[in-house]
Each structure stands twice: as C-alpha cells, then as structure tokens.
Design an enzyme around this catalytic site. Structure first.
Site, PDB file in Angstrom:
ATOM      1  N   CYS A   2      -5.761  75.704  17.466  1.00 32.89           N
ATOM      2  CA  CYS A   2      -5.030  76.959  17.491  1.00 32.89           C
ATOM      3  C   CYS A   2      -3.873  76.836  16.510  1.00 32.89           C
ATOM      4  CB  CYS A   2      -4.464  77.340  18.847  1.00 32.89           C
ATOM      5  SG  CYS A   2      -5.703  77.583  20.109  1.00 32.89           S
ATOM      6  N   ARG A  27      -7.314  75.275  11.961  1.00 36.39           N
ATOM      7  CA  ARG A  27      -7.007  74.820  13.318  1.00 36.39           C
ATOM      8  C   ARG A  27      -7.825  75.559  14.380  1.00 36.39           C
ATOM      9  NH1 ARG A  27      -2.340  71.946  13.465  1.00 36.39           N
ATOM     10  NH2 ARG A  27      -2.146  72.354  15.684  1.00 36.39           N
ATOM     11  N   TRP A  74      -8.758  78.549  18.854  1.00 32.74           N
ATOM     12  CA  TRP A  74      -9.934  77.709  19.103  1.00 32.74           C
ATOM     13  C   TRP A  74     -10.058  77.674  20.627  1.00 32.74           C
ATOM     14  CZ3 TRP A  74     -11.225  73.176  21.639  1.00 32.74           C
ATOM     15  CH2 TRP A  74     -12.435  72.572  21.254  1.00 32.74           C
ATOM     16  N   ASN A 100      -0.574  77.245  21.994  1.00 28.62           N
ATOM     17  CA  ASN A 100      -1.530  76.239  21.510  1.00 28.62           C
ATOM     18  C   ASN A 100      -1.445  75.076  22.483  1.00 28.62           C
ATOM     19  OD1 ASN A 100      -2.922  74.265  20.074  1.00 28.62           O
ATOM     20  ND2 ASN A 100      -1.198  73.834  18.723  1.00 28.62           N
ATOM     21  N   GLY A 101      -2.539  74.793  23.177  1.00 25.90           N
ATOM     22  CA  GLY A 101      -2.519  73.695  24.149  1.00 25.90           C
ATOM     23  C   GLY A 101      -3.294  74.074  25.397  1.00 25.90           C
ATOM     24  N   GLU A 485     -20.435  57.946   8.976  1.00 22.36           N
ATOM     25  CA  GLU A 485     -19.633  59.030   8.400  1.00 22.36           C
ATOM     26  C   GLU A 485     -20.532  60.040   7.678  1.00 22.36           C
ATOM     27  OE1 GLU A 485     -16.833  60.170   8.805  1.00 22.36           O
ATOM     28  OE2 GLU A 485     -16.298  61.289   7.011  1.00 22.36           O
ATOM     29  N   LYS A 489     -20.678  63.963   8.661  1.00 22.27           N
ATOM     30  CA  LYS A 489     -20.414  65.029   7.676  1.00 22.27           C
ATOM     31  C   LYS A 489     -21.553  66.043   7.679  1.00 22.27           C
ATOM     32  CE  LYS A 489     -17.092  64.871   6.999  1.00 22.27           C
ATOM     33  NZ  LYS A 489     -16.158  63.894   7.486  1.00 22.27           N
ATOM     34  N   GLU A 492     -21.561  68.220  10.795  1.00 20.21           N
ATOM     35  CA  GLU A 492     -20.448  69.168  10.821  1.00 20.21           C
ATOM     36  C   GLU A 492     -20.702  70.367   9.918  1.00 20.21           C
ATOM     37  OE1 GLU A 492     -16.318  66.784  11.408  1.00 20.21           O
ATOM     38  OE2 GLU A 492     -17.360  66.323   9.561  1.00 20.21           O
ATOM     39  N   HIS A 508     -35.042  49.105  16.895  1.00 21.37           N
ATOM     40  CA  HIS A 508     -34.982  49.102  18.361  1.00 21.37           C
ATOM     41  C   HIS A 508     -34.948  50.519  18.934  1.00 21.37           C
ATOM     42  CE1 HIS A 508     -34.480  44.795  18.299  1.00 21.37           C
ATOM     43  NE2 HIS A 508     -33.522  44.932  17.407  1.00 21.37           N
ATOM     44  N   LYS A 607      -9.876  71.504  12.863  1.00 20.00           N
ATOM     45  CA  LYS A 607      -9.443  70.336  12.118  1.00 20.00           C
ATOM     46  C   LYS A 607      -8.493  69.457  12.916  1.00 20.00           C
ATOM     47  CE  LYS A 607      -8.401  68.634   7.764  1.00 20.00           C
ATOM     48  NZ  LYS A 607      -9.610  67.826   7.852  1.00 20.00           N
TER      49      LYS A 607
HETATM   50  C1  G6P Z   1     -11.403  66.604  14.295  1.00 21.32           C
HETATM   51  C2  G6P Z   1     -11.695  66.842  12.835  1.00 21.32           C
HETATM   52  C3  G6P Z   1     -12.231  65.559  12.203  1.00 21.32           C
HETATM   53  C4  G6P Z   1     -11.252  64.428  12.410  1.00 21.32           C
HETATM   54  C5  G6P Z   1     -10.918  64.241  13.904  1.00 21.32           C
HETATM   55  C6  G6P Z   1      -9.759  63.285  14.090  1.00 21.32           C
HETATM   56  O1  G6P Z   1     -12.574  66.419  14.995  1.00 21.32           O
HETATM   57  O2  G6P Z   1     -12.640  67.897  12.673  1.00 21.32           O
HETATM   58  O3  G6P Z   1     -12.427  65.760  10.823  1.00 21.32           O
HETATM   59  O4  G6P Z   1     -11.787  63.243  11.911  1.00 21.32           O
HETATM   60  O5  G6P Z   1     -10.524  65.488  14.470  1.00 21.32           O
HETATM   61  O6  G6P Z   1      -8.606  63.871  13.536  1.00 21.32           O
HETATM   62  P1  G6P Z   1      -7.362  63.103  13.003  1.00 21.32           P
HETATM   63  O7  G6P Z   1      -6.464  64.191  12.472  1.00 21.32           O
HETATM   64  O8  G6P Z   1      -6.738  62.394  14.167  1.00 21.32           O
HETATM   65  O9  G6P Z   1      -7.786  62.166  11.949  1.00 21.32           O
END
Ligand code: G6P
Length: 612
Positions: A2, A27, A74, A100-101, A485, A489, A492, A508, A607
């Site tokens: 948010c 956000r 969000w 936000n929270g 990773e 990606k 996402e 396995h 994010k």
């Molecule tokens: C969210 C974002 C990710 C990020 C993760 C941790 O899920 O979409 O891209 O890696 O949070 O966030 P941080 O800001 O703690 O690295």
C-alpha cells in the site's frame, strides 16, 4: 505494501497526490482513492484498479482542495473493490483515513463497535480503526489527536495512517508503527508519503517518522509527538536522490531500465570501496565491527524473496572464503520458531526496501536476544537500515519494477566484498586469491555491459518458449541460487510455473516432469562443477527435455548439447552469479512482454511487503 500520499499547503492537493500515487504503485495497485478537503467539505473518490482508473473515474468531479490524502492498495482485509478501496470515512462522514498495514485485533474492535450500533461499508480493518477513533473522540469529548493517541495504544498490529477531519481543513494527523512514513518539508507546505519518490520533485528536506510517533502536519508546522504526548525533535535528512532516477528514461518498463542500469549500479556499489590498486576494501560498517565478524561462530542471513537468494550466494561465499558456518533463513519462518541465537552470532539482514515486515520483525526479536545485526539494504534511511547495528548500503538507486533486478546484483556485490574483506582479515584466503577476486569483481560492470549489448538472442528465445506451461531451472554450487532466482523471476513476470532446483537433486523428483515439452534452463557456466553439470544436461537430453543454457562464452560443449544458449563472459565461480543472473532477468522480462503482461506490476505482487 500500500502506498500513501498526503499534502497540505497552498497548491491544489489532487495533482500532487495522484502523481505521488503513480510513483508508489509498485507498493500495490488493486485499487486507489483520494480524499480532498477544503472549506466546502470532504470529497472522497475511490476506484478498483490502477491509479489510471481512478483518474478516469474522477473526470468532471470536484477535485478542489488544498489538503488531501491518497492511497494505492494491496489488499489484505477484503477483496479489491471500490468499497474496500481507501480512503475510508467514519460513521459521521467527517473523518477520512488511509492506512498501510494490518490491525490484528480489528475483529474484537469491530464486534464492540457493532454492538454500539456502528455499521460498516467495507470489509477492511481500516474502517474499523477509523470508527474506533471517532468513537473514542465522541465518548471522551476530546480532540482528534487525543482520540488517535488513545486508539493507537489499544491496537495491535502495524500501521502507517493519515487522517483528516472536516472540522480542521489544514491538518493531517499521521502515525506509524512498522510501516514507513516520510514527511517532506517545503516552504509553507508539507508532503507525506510511504517513501521519498512522491516528494523528491518538491523538496529534498525530509523527516523519517519513527515507530510510535504521531505527526501533526499543517502547512507551516510539523509537530512530532510520541504516544505519551511528549514532543519529539524532528530529525531533518537531506535526500540524495534525483528525479531522473525514479523515471523510465526512455525505456518501456522500469524493469528493463533497471536491468540495463546494472553496469552503473554495480559500479556505484563498488566505487570507493573496492580499491584494487592498494588491495584494500573500504567498508566502514565492516571495519568497525571486524572482530565481531572474524570471531563469529556462525552467521545467520535473514531475508525474503530475491534477497533470500542473494543470501544463499553469500552462504557459499562466506563458507568458502571465511570458513564461518552460515545459515540462510526465510525471515517469516525465523521469526516464529524461537531460533537458537548464541552469543557472538552475527545476523546479516538483506533487504532491498528495508521495510519488509517479516524481515523487520525477525530482526527486532533477534536484536532483543542480543544478536549483532548487519544490514545489507538498498533504501537509505529505511526501517531495517535504522534498526541494524551497522551495515552497508547497496547503492543501487530506487528500484521501481516489482521484480527485483539491480538490487539483487547490488546485494551480491556488497556480499562479495564483505566475504573478501572478512576472509582476508581472518587469514582464510591468501593474498593472491584475495587480489584475484578483487580484480575479477572490478571487471563485472564491463562484463554485464557486454551481456546487455545484445539482447536480441534472448528475446528470440523468449518468443520461442513463451507458451510453455512449466519451466525447470537447474544449477549447481554458486549457480544454484541463480537457478532459484531465474525461476522466481519467470513466475513473477510471466505467471508460468517455474521451479528452481539443484541440478544433481533433480534426479530425486523433478526428472519425472521431463518430456519434450518441458524447457529446462541450465545455469552452466565454467566452474568447478562444470563436468558434473554436463552430465546433468545429458540426463535431461536423454529424456527429450528442451535445454536452454546459460553458458560461458568460448565453451563449446554445453552449447553443443543445448537447444538454445545465452552466453556470459568468463568469470571466477565466486563472481559468476553477478553475470549468470542477467540473461535470466532478460528472459523473464521478454517472456512477460511476449505474453502481453504488465511486467512492472505483475498481478497479486507488491514490491514492498510491509504486512506479514
Ligand atoms: C517482495 C518483492 C521481491 C523482494 C521481496 C523481499 O516479495 O516483490 O522482489 O525480493 O519482497 O523484499 P526486500 O525489500 O526485503 O528485499
């Protein structure tokens, strides 16, 4: 998650707020809204969807007001919809609030209010908190500020709230605990936001509000108080960020821009720290705590998401170069399972935003248990940066695309320097290897540039495989976290199911998935596992899997066995993840693009995850 924005001053508030909300959409972006106030009363507009949907919806409406608050959401409590969008209004209609929270004890508060005859228009915890505040004000016949203070002492959870009242068309009341709040100080005006990006174009002077503080914000006045009603001195910080850094700069998407920024952001991260000429690594936070690291019986890395993957790479590096046992923990698990923390253990917290709620709370409890916390953080002045005893910023600049790219390589660059500095001080690597790895690290920005110089091949591969329903990503050693990773990606950005696995472990289980429709991405650069991974590629080919490989330029074996290849320049295996991740970032970007998806704002994600 948010995003919140507020304004009080001589300008029209609406354009300032909407522009700010667009900068904060990373956000959360399932609904948005504004509340505007002037002599004539309170106007609240809100809409499901992105900020652009709100803008369309308010055409022709009264947008006048010199004070206002806005929110991009969000969803946590209540589905994304117009009625659950913020701002919410109180029963009397006189108060409007954004939040936000999460208010954890909202159900109990709601029951109490329902029994008093309150009704609710939304499913949110925010509307409950707002009516709780109004109820306190009515019962105690006190000021709104006093009612807010009483309410905040009785709620459990995390919040950043902005509250305005029809009775006071100059003042924004704000408060935070666990969710970020920055206040920009202008001349006769103030700006409030979840981060500095909505503020930067108006002023560089900001105050980061602390947990358990209430801000009373008027055009000419900023008062900070704690929950005990004692005035606090605002600490003014000067922002070191410019507007260009938060705009797209000619790229179609922030994600693509941020991928292409990596030669510069990695360079910025190394600059002034990696001094190859003199063989020194200058990192103040490590220098000042070198004994703690050198003597640490154990290092625990705490992080989430992509940052957790950077932590896994750090595990390989620190164990090899410093001979210190490392555990890499998901913050959300670590915080709840009463972990054993010994005296002398060092915790490395990795976070791009510095605001991830799970990481933050995990660190708070580890700190209480006496652990030494070292933050590897991108967002300057963020909560995790401030909570840490010491740290090193990644200096990657603002990352707006929801999928993390340049922040990851920034984290790897910092962690590599840390491992080298500690290992050399400890005597667990000799001078020759230390200097060789420093030199290799220094060449990374140029090598990343080489990879980015030709993205056409990766774009073609993305087109070819975009309709696959599943992907498998495999790697060994330092490239195993890179495989994870790469899978993250792709999930996402393209919504394709993808799994990352250690290449040897695949026999396995995941090998059962392999057939001629399954693309298997091997992160198979030339390293000490090379011969082994060649055998793993053969195992996949024998089962007719389609092999895509990230391979080292000049290698002929892996490319000869693969259906498609993405080449990266040669590098020591310790450094390799900084290079081998780049083609995977591009692959996911181009697959998302080929599928016509919103790569900067993938569905359901945010994010900065400031809720549990
Ligand atoms: C969210 C974002 C990710 C990020 C993760 C941790 O899920 O979409 O891209 O890696 O949070 O966030 P941080 O800001 O703690 O690295």
């Amino acid at each position: 998650m948010c995003g919140i924005v507020g304004y009080t001053g001589p300008r029209e508030a609406y354009p300032v707020i909407v522009k700010g909300l667009k900068r904060l959409e990373y956000r959360g972006y399932d609904s948005s809204g504004v509340a505007l106030l002037d002599g004539g009363g309170l106007n609240v507009y809100k809409k499901k969807g992105k900020v652009a949907d709100l803008e369309e919806d308010v055409i022709g409406k009264d947008l006048h007001g010199h004070i206002g608050i806005g929110h991009t959401r969000w969803a946590t409590h209540g589905e994304p919809s117009d009625r659950n969008a913020h701002p919410h209004q109180s029963k009397s209609g006189k108060l409007a609030m954004i939040h936000n929270g999460i208010i954890e004890n909202y159900a109990q508060l709601k029951r109490d209010l329902l029994s008093k005859g309150y009704t609710f228009k939304s499913d949110t915890d925010t509307e409950v908190l707002l009516n709780f505040i109004e109820d306190i004000r009515n019962n105690n016949n006190c000021t709104l500020e006093e009612a807010l203070r009483i309410a905040l002492k009785r709620i459990v959870g995390a919040y950043c709230i902005l509250l305005i009242s029809d009775d006071d068309p100059e003042t924004i009341l704000a408060a935070r605990k666990g969710s970020p709040l920055v206040i920009g100080i202008g001349k006769g005006e103030h700006f409030l936001a979840s981060d500095a990006s909505p503020i930067i174009e108006y002023t560089k002077e900001v105050v980061y509000v602390n947990d358990y503080e209430i801000a009373i914000v008027r055009p000419d006045e900023l008062i900070l108080k704690n929950l005990g009603n004692e005035k606090q001195t605002p600490f003014i910080t000067r922002l070191d960020m410019d507007l260009a850094a938060i705009e797209k700069g000619g790229y179609d998407h922030f994600m693509l821009k941020e991928i292409h920024e990596q030669p510069d952001t990695i360079f910025d991260c190394l600059r002034g720290r990696l001094l190859t000429q003199s063989g020194q690594i200058m990192m103040g936070g490590i220098e000042a705590n070198l004994d703690a690291f050198v003597n640490a019986p154990r290092i625990i890395v705490v992080a989430c998401g992509t940052s957790w993957h950077a932590g896994l790479v750090a595990e390989y590096m620190i164990e090899e170069l410093c001979r210190i046992p490392v555990e890499v923990e998901y913050a959300s698990e670590f915080r709840y399972r009463n972990p054993v923390i010994h005296k002398g253990d060092v915790i490395i917290a990795i976070s791009q935003s510095g605001e991830t709620a799970d990481t933050l709370v995990a660190l708070e409890s580890a700190k209480e248990k006496g652990a030494f916390i070292f933050g590897v953080v991108n967002a300057v002045g963020s909560s995790i940066a401030r909570l840490s005893h010491a740290g090193a910023y990644t200096h990657s600049g603002p990352e707006i695309g929801v999928a993390s790219t340049k922040a990851f390589t920034g984290q790897l660059a910092v962690l590599t320097m840390m491992a080298l500095k500690i290992g050399y001080a400890k005597g667990t690597i000799d001078k020759e290897r230390y200097l060789q790895l420093m030199t290799d690290l220094e060449t990374v920005p140029e090598k990343v540039k080489e990879i980015l110089a030709d993205t056409g091949n990766i774009q073609r591969i993305a087109e070819k495989y975009k309709d696959a329903s599943d992907f498998l990503f495999l790697g060994r050693g330092y490239n195993f976290p890179v495989a994870l990773e790469g899978a993250l990606k792709l999930k996402e950005i393209s919504y394709i199911h993808a799994e990352g696995y250690p290449a040897a472990e695949m026999k396995h289980g995941p090998i059962a998935l392999v057939d001629d429709t399954l693309p298997v991405v091997f992160v198979a650069t030339k390293d000490s596992y090379y011969e082994k991974i060649v055998s793993n590629v053969q195992e996949i080919k024998a089962r007719k899997g389609r092999v895509l490989a990230v391979a080292t330029a000049g290698d002929e074996v892996i490319p000869g066995m693969s259906d498609d290849v993405m080449l990266v320049p040669e590098a020591d295996e310790v450094i390799a993840p900084l290079l081998s991740v780049i083609p995977l970032q591009l692959l996911s970007y181009y697959v998302g693009l080929a599928k016509g998806l919103d790569v900067d704002k993938p569905r359901n994600l945010a994010k900065s995850v400031t809720v549990e």
